[in-house]
Design a protein around this motif. Structure first.
Motif, PDB file in Angstrom:
ATOM      1  N   ALA A 299      23.086 119.284 -39.739  1.00  0.00           N
ATOM      2  CA  ALA A 299      24.129 119.077 -38.729  1.00  0.00           C
ATOM      3  C   ALA A 299      23.898 119.959 -37.503  1.00  0.00           C
ATOM      4  O   ALA A 299      24.097 119.523 -36.357  1.00  0.00           O
ATOM      5  N   TRP A 300      23.442 121.193 -37.716  1.00  0.00           N
ATOM      6  CA  TRP A 300      23.221 122.104 -36.594  1.00  0.00           C
ATOM      7  C   TRP A 300      22.097 121.612 -35.674  1.00  0.00           C
ATOM      8  O   TRP A 300      22.110 121.876 -34.462  1.00  0.00           O
ATOM      9  N   VAL A 301      21.144 120.855 -36.245  1.00  0.00           N
ATOM     10  CA  VAL A 301      20.052 120.319 -35.439  1.00  0.00           C
ATOM     11  C   VAL A 301      20.592 119.300 -34.427  1.00  0.00           C
ATOM     12  O   VAL A 301      20.193 119.292 -33.262  1.00  0.00           O
ATOM     13  N   VAL A 302      21.521 118.459 -34.892  1.00  0.00           N
ATOM     14  CA  VAL A 302      22.131 117.470 -34.009  1.00  0.00           C
ATOM     15  C   VAL A 302      22.852 118.161 -32.860  1.00  0.00           C
ATOM     16  O   VAL A 302      22.707 117.781 -31.684  1.00  0.00           O
ATOM     17  N   VAL A 303      23.622 119.184 -33.171  1.00  0.00           N
ATOM     18  CA  VAL A 303      24.351 119.929 -32.137  1.00  0.00           C
ATOM     19  C   VAL A 303      23.370 120.543 -31.143  1.00  0.00           C
ATOM     20  O   VAL A 303      23.585 120.494 -29.914  1.00  0.00           O
ATOM     21  N   LYS A 304      22.295 121.114 -31.636  1.00  0.00           N
ATOM     22  CA  LYS A 304      21.294 121.739 -30.766  1.00  0.00           C
ATOM     23  C   LYS A 304      20.668 120.713 -29.823  1.00  0.00           C
ATOM     24  O   LYS A 304      20.443 120.997 -28.635  1.00  0.00           O
ATOM     25  N   ILE A 305      20.383 119.512 -30.349  1.00  0.00           N
ATOM     26  CA  ILE A 305      19.796 118.454 -29.511  1.00  0.00           C
ATOM     27  C   ILE A 305      20.735 118.092 -28.367  1.00  0.00           C
ATOM     28  O   ILE A 305      20.307 117.993 -27.203  1.00  0.00           O
ATOM     29  N   PHE A 306      22.013 117.919 -28.669  1.00  0.00           N
ATOM     30  CA  PHE A 306      22.988 117.577 -27.627  1.00  0.00           C
ATOM     31  C   PHE A 306      23.121 118.710 -26.605  1.00  0.00           C
ATOM     32  O   PHE A 306      23.178 118.467 -25.396  1.00  0.00           O
ATOM     33  N   GLU A 307      23.146 119.935 -27.075  1.00  0.00           N
ATOM     34  CA  GLU A 307      23.302 121.073 -26.164  1.00  0.00           C
ATOM     35  C   GLU A 307      22.079 121.244 -25.268  1.00  0.00           C
ATOM     36  O   GLU A 307      22.208 121.511 -24.067  1.00  0.00           O
ATOM     37  N   MET A 308      20.884 121.091 -25.819  1.00  0.00           N
ATOM     38  CA  MET A 308      19.674 121.216 -25.012  1.00  0.00           C
ATOM     39  C   MET A 308      19.574 120.099 -23.986  1.00  0.00           C
ATOM     40  O   MET A 308      19.164 120.325 -22.836  1.00  0.00           O
ATOM     41  N   MET A 309      19.957 118.885 -24.376  1.00  0.00           N
ATOM     42  CA  MET A 309      19.944 117.768 -23.434  1.00  0.00           C
ATOM     43  C   MET A 309      20.945 118.004 -22.311  1.00  0.00           C
ATOM     44  O   MET A 309      20.654 117.780 -21.128  1.00  0.00           O
ATOM     45  N   ARG A 310      22.140 118.492 -22.673  1.00  0.00           N
ATOM     46  CA  ARG A 310      23.163 118.799 -21.664  1.00  0.00           C
ATOM     47  C   ARG A 310      22.681 119.867 -20.694  1.00  0.00           C
ATOM     48  O   ARG A 310      22.962 119.798 -19.481  1.00  0.00           O
ATOM     49  N   ASP A 311      21.911 120.838 -21.194  1.00  0.00           N
ATOM     50  CA  ASP A 311      21.468 121.961 -20.374  1.00  0.00           C
ATOM     51  C   ASP A 311      20.222 121.641 -19.550  1.00  0.00           C
ATOM     52  O   ASP A 311      19.648 122.537 -18.919  1.00  0.00           O
ATOM     53  N   GLY A 312      19.787 120.392 -19.574  1.00  0.00           N
ATOM     54  CA  GLY A 312      18.703 119.995 -18.678  1.00  0.00           C
ATOM     55  C   GLY A 312      17.331 119.893 -19.298  1.00  0.00           C
ATOM     56  O   GLY A 312      16.348 119.624 -18.596  1.00  0.00           O
ATOM     57  N   HIS A 313      17.201 120.104 -20.590  1.00  0.00           N
ATOM     58  CA  HIS A 313      15.893 119.988 -21.239  1.00  0.00           C
ATOM     59  C   HIS A 313      15.546 118.510 -21.476  1.00  0.00           C
ATOM     60  O   HIS A 313      16.421 117.704 -21.796  1.00  0.00           O
ATOM     61  N   GLY A 314      14.283 118.179 -21.331  1.00  0.00           N
ATOM     62  CA  GLY A 314      13.829 116.817 -21.567  1.00  0.00           C
ATOM     63  C   GLY A 314      13.583 116.546 -23.041  1.00  0.00           C
ATOM     64  O   GLY A 314      13.580 117.455 -23.874  1.00  0.00           O
ATOM     65  N   ARG A 315      13.378 115.284 -23.357  1.00  0.00           N
ATOM     66  CA  ARG A 315      13.160 114.891 -24.755  1.00  0.00           C
ATOM     67  C   ARG A 315      11.924 115.563 -25.338  1.00  0.00           C
ATOM     68  O   ARG A 315      11.928 115.995 -26.490  1.00  0.00           O
ATOM     69  N   GLN A 316      10.855 115.628 -24.538  1.00  0.00           N
ATOM     70  CA  GLN A 316       9.621 116.233 -25.019  1.00  0.00           C
ATOM     71  C   GLN A 316       9.812 117.716 -25.327  1.00  0.00           C
ATOM     72  O   GLN A 316       9.315 118.231 -26.336  1.00  0.00           O
ATOM     73  N   ALA A 317      10.574 118.397 -24.437  1.00  0.00           N
ATOM     74  CA  ALA A 317      10.826 119.831 -24.637  1.00  0.00           C
ATOM     75  C   ALA A 317      11.681 120.071 -25.882  1.00  0.00           C
ATOM     76  O   ALA A 317      11.448 121.020 -26.644  1.00  0.00           O
ATOM     77  N   ILE A 318      12.662 119.202 -26.106  1.00  0.00           N
ATOM     78  CA  ILE A 318      13.515 119.333 -27.290  1.00  0.00           C
ATOM     79  C   ILE A 318      12.706 119.095 -28.559  1.00  0.00           C
ATOM     80  O   ILE A 318      12.822 119.837 -29.539  1.00  0.00           O
ATOM     81  N   ALA A 319      11.871 118.058 -28.529  1.00  0.00           N
ATOM     82  CA  ALA A 319      11.029 117.760 -29.694  1.00  0.00           C
ATOM     83  C   ALA A 319      10.097 118.926 -29.997  1.00  0.00           C
ATOM     84  O   ALA A 319       9.917 119.309 -31.162  1.00  0.00           O
ATOM     85  N   ALA A 320       9.509 119.503 -28.952  1.00  0.00           N
ATOM     86  CA  ALA A 320       8.597 120.639 -29.144  1.00  0.00           C
ATOM     87  C   ALA A 320       9.329 121.847 -29.724  1.00  0.00           C
ATOM     88  O   ALA A 320       8.794 122.559 -30.584  1.00  0.00           O
ATOM     89  N   GLU A 321      10.567 122.069 -29.269  1.00  0.00           N
ATOM     90  CA  GLU A 321      11.349 123.202 -29.764  1.00  0.00           C
ATOM     91  C   GLU A 321      11.682 123.021 -31.252  1.00  0.00           C
ATOM     92  O   GLU A 321      11.585 123.965 -32.039  1.00  0.00           O
ATOM     93  N   LEU A 322      12.035 121.808 -31.643  1.00  0.00           N
ATOM     94  CA  LEU A 322      12.351 121.542 -33.051  1.00  0.00           C
ATOM     95  C   LEU A 322      11.111 121.680 -33.931  1.00  0.00           C
ATOM     96  O   LEU A 322      11.191 122.184 -35.051  1.00  0.00           O
ATOM     97  N   ASP A 323       9.971 121.229 -33.420  1.00  0.00           N
ATOM     98  CA  ASP A 323       8.717 121.403 -34.167  1.00  0.00           C
ATOM     99  C   ASP A 323       8.400 122.889 -34.328  1.00  0.00           C
ATOM    100  O   ASP A 323       7.940 123.336 -35.383  1.00  0.00           O
ATOM    101  N   LYS A 324       8.652 123.650 -33.273  1.00  0.00           N
ATOM    102  CA  LYS A 324       8.397 125.089 -33.303  1.00  0.00           C
ATOM    103  C   LYS A 324       9.280 125.776 -34.342  1.00  0.00           C
ATOM    104  O   LYS A 324       8.849 126.723 -35.025  1.00  0.00           O
ATOM    105  N   LEU A 325      10.502 125.284 -34.503  1.00  0.00           N
ATOM    106  CA  LEU A 325      11.435 125.858 -35.471  1.00  0.00           C
ATOM    107  C   LEU A 325      11.163 125.374 -36.898  1.00  0.00           C
ATOM    108  O   LEU A 325      11.797 125.840 -37.846  1.00  0.00           O
ATOM    109  N   GLY A 326      10.237 124.437 -37.037  1.00  0.00           N
ATOM    110  CA  GLY A 326       9.886 123.935 -38.369  1.00  0.00           C
ATOM    111  C   GLY A 326      10.876 122.930 -38.914  1.00  0.00           C
ATOM    112  O   GLY A 326      10.946 122.730 -40.131  1.00  0.00           O
ATOM    113  N   VAL A 327      11.640 122.270 -38.037  1.00  0.00           N
ATOM    114  CA  VAL A 327      12.626 121.271 -38.474  1.00  0.00           C
ATOM    115  C   VAL A 327      11.915 119.946 -38.728  1.00  0.00           C
ATOM    116  O   VAL A 327      11.188 119.443 -37.867  1.00  0.00           O
ATOM    117  N   LYS A 328      12.134 119.361 -39.892  1.00  0.00           N
ATOM    118  CA  LYS A 328      11.514 118.085 -40.222  1.00  0.00           C
ATOM    119  C   LYS A 328      12.236 116.945 -39.495  1.00  0.00           C
ATOM    120  O   LYS A 328      13.465 116.927 -39.427  1.00  0.00           O
TER     121      LYS A 328
END
Length: 517
Positions: free
Chosen positions: A191-220
């Motif tokens: 659930a926290w991953v979903v919230v993080k995606i919405f917050e990063m998108m709201r704050d101006g991050h692109g889809r590629q940047a969000i995907a890279a951040e989740l990969d960096k955090l080891g989220v499947k």
């Protein structure tokens, strides 16, 4: 009447009530009367005459009008639906079933959807012909109507479930789990991953940047088949109203066209919406802000006024993953960079300067021309020889093998009729020979393709080399990027790029070209 030949077929044998009565009468007089044997002999004669290949024989030894009461017809229909056979041989079409309309519908769907013919000693029923509807149309009408009724009932049930706030998708949305009442509740692990995606998108991050951040955090990622997050997964989550606590049914509809189902988006006024169906993961304000930011970042893939900047556009592929290499201009550097944008290649594939990659491709083309001309000169000195005659001799040999195998296949019927082979031995030997026949036919087809390919190659190579020379000359003389791109695509199918992390020199990479020959 046209009768097809050389098909892969099943044989289906079943006694009718009339046959059973005839056998009883014959038994009373001491005569021998085996219905299945007589029918088998008749259908085997059809097989021999029309050169069919028997996959298997199904003999129904139990009585029963309904398909549910006959195990052999059930096995047959499962095989038919798999599409393994071209046709089913029976004494008469009603041997397959005389049950109710539901049974007729089952038979109709099995043969029609798989395109399997029904062949009798006197008739051929083709599901792709107009006469098929005459045979099965009226009989299956009630079955089709019943199927429609069931489908409508299921749709009503789904709408009712959605109206009650139940989740009826195949699996719960990412970030949620589902209880026994089909109600969603937050998954603590995601659930926290979903919230993080919405917050990063709201704050101006692109889809590629969000995907890279989740990969960096080891989220499947949600798709278990993927190792890394993709931009499309980010979009799917950001656009989903379920995270506001809503259940929506009917956003898409699947319409059958030409035998295939196509996905059709439905207007919002036709959606079935249940608000506050479960605990939301994001507020309405966050959802709207993230979607507004997502829309603002979107850009069309092509713009009429945009001028092509990359001469290798659509041509250069990553050797590791197969993705098209990205063109990345750099404001603080004089030369643009070529790199793979697939997250899977991060740390595996390094980028390189565009001018170096471009020059290497041109060099590879020039080397290809030089190598070919050298080979041509050597062949001329040794009296140039073509490989086509060798292929032709191999083809003649395979065609002779095929004729011999067909003779062997035909002899099997003689052994069966003379009682040398049992039906089991006949089937085993026939299937073995048919397998060898099909393999030989494939080898013959392969040789024919190779011969044709060599002929085209010999014809085209004499035209291709001068064309490459003209491309190289024209490429050096122009500064028009679009023209350069067209020139390369006229002589290349593609080119692949590889640069390992440990390769430190700027020009240390491998280019493999695939000429259009």
């Amino acid at each position: 009447m046209y009768r097809p030949t050389n098909l892969d077929v099943f044989i289906y044998l079943r006694k009718s009530r009339k046959d059973i009565e005839e056998e009883k009468k014959a038994a009373e007089t001491g005569a021998s009367y085996d219905t299945l044997q007589r029918h088998r002999d008749t259908l085997l004669a059809v097989v021999r005459k029309e050169e069919h290949n028997i996959i298997d024989i199904f003999e129904e030894v139990v009585s029963g009008e309904s398909i549910a009461e006959r195990p052999e017809i059930q096995k047959l229909l499962r095989e038919v639906e798999s599409g393994v056979a071209d046709a089913v041989l029976v004494m008469d079409i009603d041997r397959l079933g005389r049950g109710d309309m539901l049974d007729q519908g089952i038979l109709d769907r099995a043969f029609r959807y798989s395109g399997t013919k029904i062949i009798t000693p006197t008739e051929v029923y083709d599901p792709e012909s107009e006469t098929w509807e005459l045979v099965f149309g009226i009989k299956s009408l009630v079955a089709r109507e019943e199927l429609k009724t069931i489908t409508k009932r299921m749709q009503r049930g789904r709408r009712a479930s959605a109206a009650e706030g139940k989740s009826i998708s195949k699996k719960p949305p990412y970030g949620y789990l589902r209880d026994e009442n089909l109600k969603l509740y937050p998954d603590k692990e995601t659930a926290w991953v979903v919230v993080k995606i919405f917050e990063m998108m709201r704050d101006g991050h692109g889809r590629q940047a969000i995907a890279a951040e989740l990969d960096k955090l080891g989220v499947k990622p949600p798709d278990e088949k993927r190792e890394f997050w993709s931009p499309s997964s980010i979009t799917a989550i950001v656009k989903n109203e379920v995270y506001m606590g809503h259940i929506i049914w009917g956003k898409v509809k699947y319409v059958k066209q030409n035998g295939k189902y196509k996905r059709k988006k439905m207007p919002s006024e036709r959606w079935h919406v249940k608000e506050n169906a479960h605990e939301p993961l994001v507020s309405k304000e966050l959802w709207e802000a993230a979607n507004k930011a997502h829309t603002a970042r979107w850009r069309p893939s092509t713009v009429e006024s945009k001028v092509l900047s990359n001469p290798l556009a659509g041509l250069l592929k990553c050797e590791v993953c197969g993705y098209t290499m990205w063109y990345q201009p750099r404001k603080d550097r004089p030369n643009a960079l070529i790199r793979c944008a697939n997250p899977k290649c991060k740390g595996v594939q390094k980028g390189a300067l565009l001018p170096l990659v471009e020059e290497r491709i041109l060099q590879s083309l020039a080397e290809f021309v030089d190598q070919f001309e050298v080979q041509e000169q050597m062949l001329e000195k040794r009296e140039k020889q073509s490989v086509i005659p060798l292929r032709q001799k191999a083809l003649e040999k395979k065609e002779k093998e095929l004729r011999e195998l067909n003779v062997q296949k035909n002899n099997l019927h003689d052994f069966l009729e003379r009682g040398i082979y049992t039906i089991e031995v006949f089937l085993e030997r026939q299937q073995n020979i048919v397998a060898r026949i099909k393999q030989t036919q494939e080898e013959i087809e392969q040789l024919k393709q190779e011969i044709e390919k060599e002929r085209l190659k010999e014809k085209n190579i004499n035209e291709y080399v001068p064309a490459v020379k003209k491309v190289l000359e024209a490429y050096r003389k122009t500064d028009d990027i679009e023209k350069k791109n067209r020139l390369l695509k006229s002589v290349l199918e593609k080119a692949t790029y590889l640069r390992k992390p440990e390769w430190t020199k700027k020009d240390q990479f491998i280019i493999q070209i695939y000429p259009k020959i």
